[in-house]
Each structure stands twice: as C-alpha cells, then as structure tokens.
Design an enzyme around this catalytic site. Structure first.
Site, PDB file in Angstrom:
ATOM      1  N   GLY A  99      37.874 -82.728  54.942  1.00 25.10           N
ATOM      2  CA  GLY A  99      38.350 -84.103  55.157  1.00 25.10           C
ATOM      3  C   GLY A  99      37.494 -84.836  56.162  1.00 25.10           C
ATOM      4  O   GLY A  99      36.591 -84.264  56.784  1.00 25.10           O
ATOM      5  N   GLY A 101      36.590 -85.659  59.208  1.00 20.94           N
ATOM      6  CA  GLY A 101      36.860 -85.182  60.559  1.00 20.94           C
ATOM      7  C   GLY A 101      36.364 -86.131  61.634  1.00 20.94           C
ATOM      8  O   GLY A 101      36.765 -86.042  62.792  1.00 20.94           O
ATOM      9  N   ARG A 102      35.455 -87.004  61.244  1.00 20.29           N
ATOM     10  CA  ARG A 102      34.959 -87.985  62.213  1.00 20.29           C
ATOM     11  C   ARG A 102      34.579 -89.280  61.512  1.00 20.29           C
ATOM     12  O   ARG A 102      33.670 -89.985  61.932  1.00 20.29           O
ATOM     13  CB  ARG A 102      33.771 -87.428  62.967  1.00 20.29           C
ATOM     14  CG  ARG A 102      32.681 -86.881  62.069  1.00 20.29           C
ATOM     15  CD  ARG A 102      31.460 -86.606  62.872  1.00 20.29           C
ATOM     16  NE  ARG A 102      30.524 -85.790  62.112  1.00 20.29           N
ATOM     17  CZ  ARG A 102      29.337 -85.472  62.559  1.00 20.29           C
ATOM     18  NH1 ARG A 102      28.947 -85.905  63.731  1.00 20.29           N
ATOM     19  NH2 ARG A 102      28.525 -84.731  61.841  1.00 20.29           N
ATOM     20  N   ASP A 133      35.055 -82.578  67.781  1.00 16.48           N
ATOM     21  CA  ASP A 133      35.458 -83.674  68.660  1.00 16.48           C
ATOM     22  C   ASP A 133      35.524 -85.047  67.998  1.00 16.48           C
ATOM     23  O   ASP A 133      35.827 -86.045  68.667  1.00 16.48           O
ATOM     24  CB  ASP A 133      34.523 -83.735  69.875  1.00 16.48           C
ATOM     25  CG  ASP A 133      33.065 -83.943  69.465  1.00 16.48           C
ATOM     26  OD1 ASP A 133      32.806 -84.168  68.264  1.00 16.48           O
ATOM     27  OD2 ASP A 133      32.199 -83.872  70.349  1.00 16.48           O
ATOM     28  N   ASP A 260      31.386 -80.912  49.264  1.00  9.31           N
ATOM     29  CA  ASP A 260      32.010 -82.033  49.978  1.00  9.31           C
ATOM     30  C   ASP A 260      30.976 -83.081  50.375  1.00  9.31           C
ATOM     31  O   ASP A 260      31.339 -84.142  50.868  1.00  9.31           O
ATOM     32  CB  ASP A 260      32.763 -81.532  51.228  1.00  9.31           C
ATOM     33  CG  ASP A 260      31.891 -80.683  52.134  1.00  9.31           C
ATOM     34  OD1 ASP A 260      31.350 -79.681  51.652  1.00  9.31           O
ATOM     35  OD2 ASP A 260      31.739 -81.024  53.318  1.00  9.31           O
ATOM     36  N   ASP A 270      25.903 -88.161  53.198  1.00 10.73           N
ATOM     37  CA  ASP A 270      26.023 -87.292  54.373  1.00 10.73           C
ATOM     38  C   ASP A 270      24.670 -86.731  54.829  1.00 10.73           C
ATOM     39  O   ASP A 270      24.291 -85.601  54.502  1.00 10.73           O
ATOM     40  CB  ASP A 270      27.025 -86.150  54.147  1.00 10.73           C
ATOM     41  CG  ASP A 270      28.454 -86.623  54.402  1.00 10.73           C
ATOM     42  OD1 ASP A 270      28.655 -87.843  54.549  1.00 10.73           O
ATOM     43  OD2 ASP A 270      29.356 -85.775  54.455  1.00 10.73           O
TER      44      ASP A 270
END
Ligand code: AMP
Ligand code: MG
Length: 503
Positions: A99, A101-102, A133, A260, A270
């Site tokens: 998913g 995440g950032r 993070d 992904d 990405d």
C-alpha cells in the site's frame, strides 16, 4: 501568423476542480487521511510542462501557497486525500499487503488532455507504512523528479513529476538526510498489485469493481469485447511489451520490477534505484539489494512477462480460468515486445526497412557491445553520423569517433563492415538516414553522475544545476551546445559512484 491558442487558460491553484474518481471507490480501497506536511517548505524543482498538463499557470510556482499545497500543509478545496491499499510480489515472492506507505493522493481531475491524479510522495506515515517513516529524502526525490521528466523527454510512457518541495527536516537513512516531497502526476497509480490485493483475499466483488473502474475511466474500448477483463489484460500486456522495448532501447533499468511497481496503464512507475546503461553490460544490476540479479537489464522483458502472469492470475476469475488468462498474456506480450524492440533497434541502427537478416544483425550488435563495453548512448549517437559508404583510404579517419570508443578497434571495424553491408540491402541516402538516427538515438540521458551533480548542489541549497539538467533532458535528441558536458562519460570525481537504494 497568430500563435496557436492554448488548449485552455492556465489557472491558479484555487481553480483546480477535482473530480476524485478514485476516491469514489468503496472505502476499503484506501484510508482517507491528510498528508502530514513539512515545516517551512521551499521549492527545489518545478516542471512547467507538467503544470501545463493539469492546467496550472506556471507562475503559480512562485507563490508561497504553492509550496504549502505540495508539501501537504494546505489542502486545496475539493481535495479528498487518501492512501491506497495494494499488495504484490517482491523479488518473485508474495509479500502480502503493501500500500501507499508514503504516498497521499490529493485527488484527480479531468481536462482536455486527460485524467490526472495528483499524488504527494513523502508527506508522512499512512496505515501502510509498516515500520517505515513515510518520508522521502531529497536525494531520491531529485532522482525521481529528474528521471520522470527525462523519460517523458525520451517519449517513454511514465508518471510525471510536477515539483519537489524540500524542508530542513532530518530523516534517518544510512545517515541523516533532509526530507522532501515529490508531487507525481499520472492518469492513474493503479498497479498490478492493486488487483492482486483483492484476488489474494478472494474478494471478487472488489476485484471486479477495480477492473470496471480502470476500464470505464481509462480503457472504455475494452467494453466492446466479449470479455472486457480479458481485453484489459490484452491491453496491458501489449503496453507493457512496448514499454519494455522502449526501456531496452534507451538502456533504462528500473531496478525494482516488483508487481506493486507495475502500472496497469503501462507507465514507468516508482523510480528507486534505477539506472541508465553506460558502459554496456546486459548483466548490469542497478539495485544493490538485488542479490540474485533478478532485475538486470537483460532480464527485464522476462520479468515483465512473469509479472503479467501474476496479474493474469489475479484477473483469472473475471476471465474464466488461469490458463485462459495466461493465454491472453501469451497472445499479446511477446509479439508487442519483439516487434516494437525490432522497430526501435532498426531505427537506432538506421535501417531503412526490415530485412530477414535483422534479428541476426541486432544479435551481432549486442554481442559487440557486450564484449567491448562501449558507452551504450554514445555508441549509437556516434554511429548516427557515419556515412554508409567509405573509401578505404579515409575510412580510419572517418570512423575514428566510433573506433575510439573501443580498445580493440579492429572489432569495431569488423562490425562496421557488417553494418555497411546491411545498409546496401535497404539503401537510404546518408543525410536522411543520419537525421532519422539522430532523432532515434538520444544524445542526453540521465547518467548517474548528472543526478549526483544535481543532488550535491541541492544539498547546498543551490538548485540551478537541477534546473539545467532538467531543461537539457527535456530535449534529449537535440544538440544543445550549452549542455555539451552533460553528454559526457562520468568525470573523475564520479568514477565508481555508488547509488544508495535507500530512499
Ligand atoms: P518500493 O518498492 O520502494 O516501491 O516500496 C515498497 C513498499 O514500501 C510500498 O508499500 C511503499 O509505500 C513502502 N515504503 C517504501 N519506503 C517507505 C517509507 N520511507 N515509509 C513508508 N513506506 C515506505
Ligand atoms: Mg513502489
């Protein structure tokens, strides 16, 4: 003559009208949450071309509000921020739920140029951050920004990058680095893994809902087929095949071709530890965590097909059975890759028309590159200027720019003799052929040392090198004397440069 009318009047930020089609999917497709933002953000990079895609006046980048919006501090009216869920196979192994995440999707809009989703990358944690993070560092944001725009300049389907916003916020990686947010724009960020997510949970309703969304929003022509889902898989198989051919023809290596990171629309998606081929090596690994070399240059076409089979598995219940879904991939992917790759290689080699010997000759060319390792980009760019016929007395001098790229010049001579013999089979006047080759073989690519030069200056808060490299790479096929140095091999300071894959 009057200048052509712009497609629409460039507008201020507040005039963006979101339609948020993705946010209209059921609530279990994502988590709604605002981005965390950045303290005292400042502008690091900006792409006027991408602003144009979403109808934004490029002067808007001068406003303080611009940084606030694209740092994630201020939401525009109508924005419905969310992080999407997906799953995927990483390095060939099922990884389960991943998913955004950032990443925070701010919203989507439609205009005369298409449908555009606006996404912040690095604006804080989401429920899909796992132990990480939610941040992105300046270094990796610059690499993603420059490469997205370089790929667009090369004419390769890709997500785009509107801007980078930075802040004096420390982020822990191998060392403390500063945080940044890159704003990405794409028709859609839906991935193969978005489908695998629902299929792995046997949620057929959600699976169908996602496929219907993609078809109705982006691929309405699929509705004209008996099975629209098979048509969607055929479409993405064809586009992915063509994308692989385009990557291979410019020497692009993605580095993390996990499912992904594969776009359902066939976009390059990405940007992490990517690289462009310099001294040719088909086995080059640009991702330091890729211990087994799964994502080498030469493996990319094969891995893309493997990823398509995983997408086919996910869509199988909508198509019939797994074998039928795999057959759709088989019917479209290989042919799309091979025919596009041959066409692009013919263009790179300046071959006027196809000939039955082409496959062998292309193989001979890659064997030469592999054995002697000249710079991939420079080799084809230099070849573009050579004449098809030479007089033996002047040949060494005329061919010198290419021969000098080889330690073993006789190997180059042997190959050039084959190339000239091949030219005779489908003759093409030198001036026409050379112009066509210069339009097919870029002079400028995003060499690692260029990205590194932009990053080093940016760390000192000087963004001028970033802007220059961005401008140069927006016209990679044009001679740009002011940027001549950017076409060169790595300078001494950049020899043996290592690219960290942390981001
Ligand atoms: P990647 O292979 O880099 O595209 O990322 C794989 C997964 O890790 C995705 O779910 C990302 O959202 C997530 N991820 C990567 N870096 C971070 C980060 N710094 N914080 C949160 N999630 C991350
Ligand atoms: Mg990813």
């Amino acid at each position: 003559m009057n200048a052509p009318e712009p497609a629409f009047m460039p507008a201020p930020l507040e005039a963006i009208v979101f339609d948020n089609s993705f946010a209209g999917l059921p609530e279990n497709f994502f988590t709604r949450l605002p981005p965390a933002g950045l303290p005292d953000p400042y502008l690091v990079g900006f792409s006027p071309a991408v602003a144009g895609l979403i109808g934004l006046d490029e002067q808007e980048a001068r406003r303080a509000m611009f940084c606030q919006v694209f740092a994630g501090n201020t939401l525009l009216p109508g924005s419905a921020p969310l992080a999407a869920v997906y799953s995927g196979h990483q390095f060939g192994v099922w990884a389960g739920q991943l998913g955004d995440g950032r990443a925070h999707l701010l919203g989507g809009l439609s205009n005369q140029l298409g449908h555009w989703e606006i996404q912040l990358k690095g604006a804080g944690k989401t429920p899909y951050s796992r132990s990480a993070d939610g941040r992105a560092v300046l270094r990796s944001s610059i690499r993603e920004f420059l490469c997205s725009e370089a790929m667009a300049g090369l004419g390769i389907p890709t997500t785009r990058a509107l801007c980078i916003v930075g802040a004096d916020l420390g982020v822990r990686r191998e060392e403390i680095e500063s945080a940044a947010v890159v704003t990405r724009i794409a028709e859609s960020f839906v991935r193969f893994g978005s489908f695998e997510h629902w299929a792995s949970r046997e949620k057929n309703g959600e699976l169908k809902r996602l496929a219907d969304y993609v078809i109705d929003t982006f691929r309405p022509a699929c509705r004209g087929f008996d099975n629209p889902y098979a048509a969607l898989l055929a479409d993405v198989s064809t586009r992915t095949g063509e994308l692989m051919a385009r990557w291979m023809a410019v020497g692009f290596m993605h580095g993390v071709m996990n499912t992904d990171n594969m776009s359902i629309l066939g976009l390059t998606l990405d940007y992490g530890p990517f690289g462009f081929m310099e001294a040719f090596d088909a086995g080059h690994i640009c991702n330091h965590s890729d211990d087994h070399g799964r994502y080498t240059y030469r493996n990319q076409p094969h891995v893309a097909q493997w990823n398509l089979y995983r997408l086919a598995d996910a869509l199988a219940t909508l198509i019939g059975k797994p074998s039928a879904a795999h057959a759709v991939v088989d019917a479209h992917y290989g042919e799309a890759f091979e025919s596009r790759f041959e066409q692009l290689m013919r263009a790179k080699l300046g071959l006027a028309a196809a000939h039955e010997s082409d496959e062998d000759f292309i193989g001979e060319t890659f064997a030469l590159l592999q054995q002697h390792r000249p710079d991939f980009t420079l080799f084809f760019r230099t070849l573009s200027r050579l004449p098809a016929a030479v007089n033996p007395e002047t040949q060494a001098k005329i061919d010198a720019p290419l021969r000098d790229q080889f330690i073993d010049r006789s190997a180059c001579d042997v190959w050039l003799a084959s190339w000239r013999a091949r030219q005779v089979l489908t003759p093409w006047p030198d001036s026409e052929r050379q112009a066509a080759m210069l339009a097919a073989n870029p002079k400028y690519i995003l060499r690692n040392w260029l990205a590194e030069a932009a990053i080093r200056q940016a760390k000192e808060k000087d963004y001028s090198e970033l802007a220059r490299i961005q401008l140069c790479l927006s016209k990679p096929f044009e001679e740009q004397p002011e940027f001549e140095a950017y076409a060169a091999l790595p300078p001494d300071w950049a020899q043996g440069l290592e690219v960290s894959c942390s981001s």
